[in-house]
Design an enzyme around this catalytic site. Structure first.
Site, mmCIF file in Angstrom:
data_model
loop_
_atom_site.group_PDB
_atom_site.id
_atom_site.type_symbol
_atom_site.label_atom_id
_atom_site.label_comp_id
_atom_site.label_asym_id
_atom_site.label_seq_id
_atom_site.Cartn_x
_atom_site.Cartn_y
_atom_site.Cartn_z
ATOM 1 N N HIS A 84 -4.513 -3.313 6.623
ATOM 2 C CA HIS A 84 -4.360 -3.577 5.195
ATOM 3 C C HIS A 84 -5.725 -3.998 4.670
ATOM 4 C CE1 HIS A 84 -3.148 -4.979 1.336
ATOM 5 N NE2 HIS A 84 -3.627 -6.167 1.599
ATOM 6 N N ASP A 135 0.843 -1.204 0.000
ATOM 7 C CA ASP A 135 0.000 0.000 0.000
ATOM 8 C C ASP A 135 0.878 1.253 0.000
ATOM 9 O OD1 ASP A 135 -2.276 -1.746 0.384
ATOM 10 O OD2 ASP A 135 -1.532 -1.989 2.410
HETATM 11 P P1 NAI Z 1 -2.273 -18.300 -4.163
HETATM 12 O O1 NAI Z 1 -3.617 -18.906 -3.934
HETATM 13 O O2 NAI Z 1 -1.690 -18.260 -5.532
HETATM 14 O O3 NAI Z 1 -1.214 -19.059 -3.243
HETATM 15 C C1 NAI Z 1 -1.427 -19.324 -1.901
HETATM 16 C C2 NAI Z 1 -0.656 -20.585 -1.562
HETATM 17 O O4 NAI Z 1 -0.738 -20.738 -0.144
HETATM 18 C C3 NAI Z 1 -1.231 -21.849 -2.194
HETATM 19 O O5 NAI Z 1 -0.186 -22.571 -2.812
HETATM 20 C C4 NAI Z 1 -1.810 -22.600 -0.984
HETATM 21 O O6 NAI Z 1 -1.729 -23.998 -1.136
HETATM 22 C C5 NAI Z 1 -0.895 -22.101 0.133
HETATM 23 N N1 NAI Z 1 -1.433 -22.241 1.489
HETATM 24 C C6 NAI Z 1 -2.682 -22.030 1.931
HETATM 25 N N2 NAI Z 1 -2.755 -22.283 3.242
HETATM 26 C C7 NAI Z 1 -1.516 -22.625 3.650
HETATM 27 C C8 NAI Z 1 -0.959 -23.008 4.890
HETATM 28 N N3 NAI Z 1 -1.706 -23.136 5.969
HETATM 29 N N4 NAI Z 1 0.363 -23.282 4.938
HETATM 30 C C9 NAI Z 1 1.123 -23.198 3.854
HETATM 31 N N5 NAI Z 1 0.655 -22.869 2.639
HETATM 32 C C10 NAI Z 1 -0.657 -22.589 2.542
HETATM 33 O O7 NAI Z 1 -2.356 -16.851 -3.493
HETATM 34 P P2 NAI Z 1 -1.381 -15.603 -3.686
HETATM 35 O O8 NAI Z 1 -1.860 -14.774 -4.807
HETATM 36 O O9 NAI Z 1 0.023 -16.073 -3.678
HETATM 37 O O10 NAI Z 1 -1.708 -14.771 -2.349
HETATM 38 C C11 NAI Z 1 -1.395 -15.288 -1.070
HETATM 39 C C12 NAI Z 1 -1.971 -14.411 0.036
HETATM 40 O O11 NAI Z 1 -1.411 -13.112 0.015
HETATM 41 C C13 NAI Z 1 -3.491 -14.212 -0.026
HETATM 42 O O12 NAI Z 1 -4.013 -14.353 1.299
HETATM 43 C C14 NAI Z 1 -3.619 -12.784 -0.479
HETATM 44 O O13 NAI Z 1 -4.840 -12.205 -0.031
HETATM 45 C C15 NAI Z 1 -2.435 -12.164 0.209
HETATM 46 N N6 NAI Z 1 -2.006 -10.859 -0.326
HETATM 47 C C16 NAI Z 1 -1.640 -9.896 0.576
HETATM 48 C C17 NAI Z 1 -1.230 -8.651 0.168
HETATM 49 C C18 NAI Z 1 -0.834 -7.597 1.171
HETATM 50 O O14 NAI Z 1 -0.593 -6.473 0.726
HETATM 51 N N7 NAI Z 1 -0.732 -7.864 2.462
HETATM 52 C C19 NAI Z 1 -1.170 -8.329 -1.266
HETATM 53 C C20 NAI Z 1 -1.530 -9.400 -2.149
HETATM 54 C C21 NAI Z 1 -1.939 -10.627 -1.675
#
Ligand code: NAI
Length: 324
Positions: A187, A159
Site C-alpha cells: 500500500h 486502492d
Molecule cells: P488521525 O491523525 O486523524 O488519527 C490517528 C489517531 O490514532 C489519533 O487519534 C492518534 O492519537 C491515534 N494513535 C496514534 N498512535 C496510537 C497508538 N499507538 N494506539 C492507539 N491510538 C494511536 O489519522 P487518520 O486520518 O485517522 O489516519 C490514521 C492512519 O491511517 C494513518 O497512519 C494513515 O496513514 C492511515 N491510512 C491508511 C490508509 C490505507 O489505505 N491503508 C488510507 C488512509 C489512511
C-alpha cells in the site's frame, strides 16, 4: 440476534475513527443481527476527545451496541476482542524519512502485537490500516505466538475500490459491474493495480494500454495525495469504508466469479518472498481467504511487481531488528 462480538478500533479519536465507528455501530460491517461491544483505543492525550465520541455513540441509541470500552490501556482494549481494526499510527511528520516512520510505528505495532497475543480472542481477525500498513502488520504478526498468522492482514481495499471507480468511469458502467481486478503489493505508490482479467457486466473488458500506464495507474497510486490537496486532510471516510469492506468480505466471502484485494502473509505465490505482507487477489469462503492462482503476468506487470516486491523487502530489512 446473535451473541455480541467485540470490535476493537485503535486511533478511535482520529479522523478515520470518526467515520468508521458509527458505521460499525450501525451494523453495516457485521450485519443487522450481530450486536457489538466497541473497544475504542487511543493514546492518553486523546482521551477527552474520545469521550466526546463515546457521548455521540450513546446519543445515536444504536440498537446493536451492547457496550463501549474506551481506553488508553491496550490490555483492557484488546481483552477478548474478535475483530481489530488497527487505524492508530504515528503520521509522517515534515522532513521525516520513511525509515524513521517505519521505526516509530514499529515500536507501536510490536507492543500491540504482544497485547493481542496475550489478551485477544484466539479467533481474532486483524486488519492494519495505519501506515506503513504492510510492514506494520509484519511487525505485529511477528509478535504473535498463539494465534494463526493468517489472521493478520493489512488494508489495500481502498486502492482496490479506487481502481474499481476509475475503471467503471472509463467504461461507462457502474462500479459494481467491474470484477476480477486486484491490487498486488505494497500500500504505497508502488502498488500494482492488475486488470488483465477484468470483466464489466460479466464480459471481458479491455482498456487501451496507454491509458493504463499514463492515466489509470498513476491516478490510483496518487489518489491519496490528490485528496490531501483538495481536503487539506487525508482520506478518512473512504479509508474507513474500505476497512469495513475488508472485514465484511473476510467474514461473508467474495461473490462467485470475483475476487478482492487483501494484504496477507505471502506463501511464495507469484514469486513473492514468503512471509512478506503482500496484497494479492484473494477469494474468501467460510471466513478463509485463498490467493487466486495462475493469473497470467505480462512482462509489463512483472516489472511493476518486481518494484513493489523490492520495496517491501527493503522495508523488512529496515525493521529487521524488530523481527527477532
Ligand atoms: P488521525 O491523525 O486523524 O488519527 C490517528 C489517531 O490514532 C489519533 O487519534 C492518534 O492519537 C491515534 N494513535 C496514534 N498512535 C496510537 C497508538 N499507538 N494506539 C492507539 N491510538 C494511536 O489519522 P487518520 O486520518 O485517522 O489516519 C490514521 C492512519 O491511517 C494513518 O497512519 C494513515 O496513514 C492511515 N491510512 C491508511 C490508509 C490505507 O489505505 N491503508 C488510507 C488512509 C489512511
Amino acid at each position: 440476534l446473535k451473541p455480541p462480538v467485540r470490535v476493537a478500533i485503535t486511533g478511535a479519536a482520529g479522523q478515520i475513527g470518526y467515520s468508521l465507528i458509527f458505521r460499525v455501530a450501525s451494523g453495516e460491517m457485521l450485519g443487522p443481527n450481530q450486536p457489538v461491544i466497541l473497544h475504542l483505543i487511543d493514546l492518553p492525550f486523546a482521551m477527552t476527545a474520545l469521550n466526546g465520541v463515546v457521548m455521540e455513540i450513546q446519543d445515536c441509541a444504536f440498537p446493536l451496541v451492547q457496550g463501549i470500552v474506551a481506553t488508553d490501556n491496550q490490555q483492557v482494549g484488546f481483552k477478548d476482542v474478535n475483530y481489530a481494526l488497527l487505524v492508530g499510527a504515528k503520521p509522517r511528520g515534515p522532513g521525516m524519512e520513511r525509515g524513521d516512520l517505519l521505526k516509530d510505528n514499529g515500536k507501536i505495532f510490536t507492543e500491540t502485537g504482544k497485547y493481542i497475543n496475550d489478551h485477544a480472542s484466539r479467533d481474532i481477525k486483524v486488519v492494519v490500516v495505519g501506515n506503513p500498513c504492510n510492514t506494520n502488520c509484519l511487525i505485529l504478526a511477528n509478535q504473535i505466538k498463539d494465534i494463526p498468522k493468517e489472521n493478520f492482514t493489512a488494508m489495500t481495499r481502498l486502492d482496490h475500490n479506487r481502481a474499481q471507480h476509475q475503471l467503471a468511469d472509463k467504461l461507462g458502467v457502474h462500479t459494481s459491474d467491474i470484477r476480477k481486478i486486484a491490487i498486488f503489493g505494497n500500500h504505497s505508490p508502488t502498488m500494482v493495480p492488475y486488470i488483465d482479467q477484468m470483466t464489466a457486466k460479466n464480459h471481458k473488458a479491455t482498456v487501451d494500454q496507454q491509458w493504463v500506464t499514463q492515466t489509470f495507474i498513476p491516478t490510483v497510486q496518487q489518489r491519496g495525495a490528490e485528496i490531501i490537496k483538495a481536503r487539506k486532510l487525508s482520506s478518512a471516510a473512504s479509508a474507513g469504508n474500505a476497512a469495513m469492506n475488508h472485514i465484511t468480505t473476510w467474514v461473508n466471502g467474495t461473490a462467485e466469479g470475483d475476487y478482492t484485494s487483501m494484504a496477507i502473509p505471502s506463501d511464495g505465490s507469484y514469486g513473492v518472498p514468503k512471509g512478506l505482507i503482500f496484497s494479492f487477489p484473494v477469494t474468501v469462503k467460510n471466513g478463509k481467504y485463498s490467493i487466486v492462482q495462475g493469473l497470467p503476468i505480462s512482462p509489463f506487470y512483472q516489472g511493476l511487481l518486481d518494484k513493489t516486491i523490492k520495496e517491501l523487502v527493503d522495508e523488512r530489512i529496515a525493521v529487521d531488528h524488530l523481527l527477532k
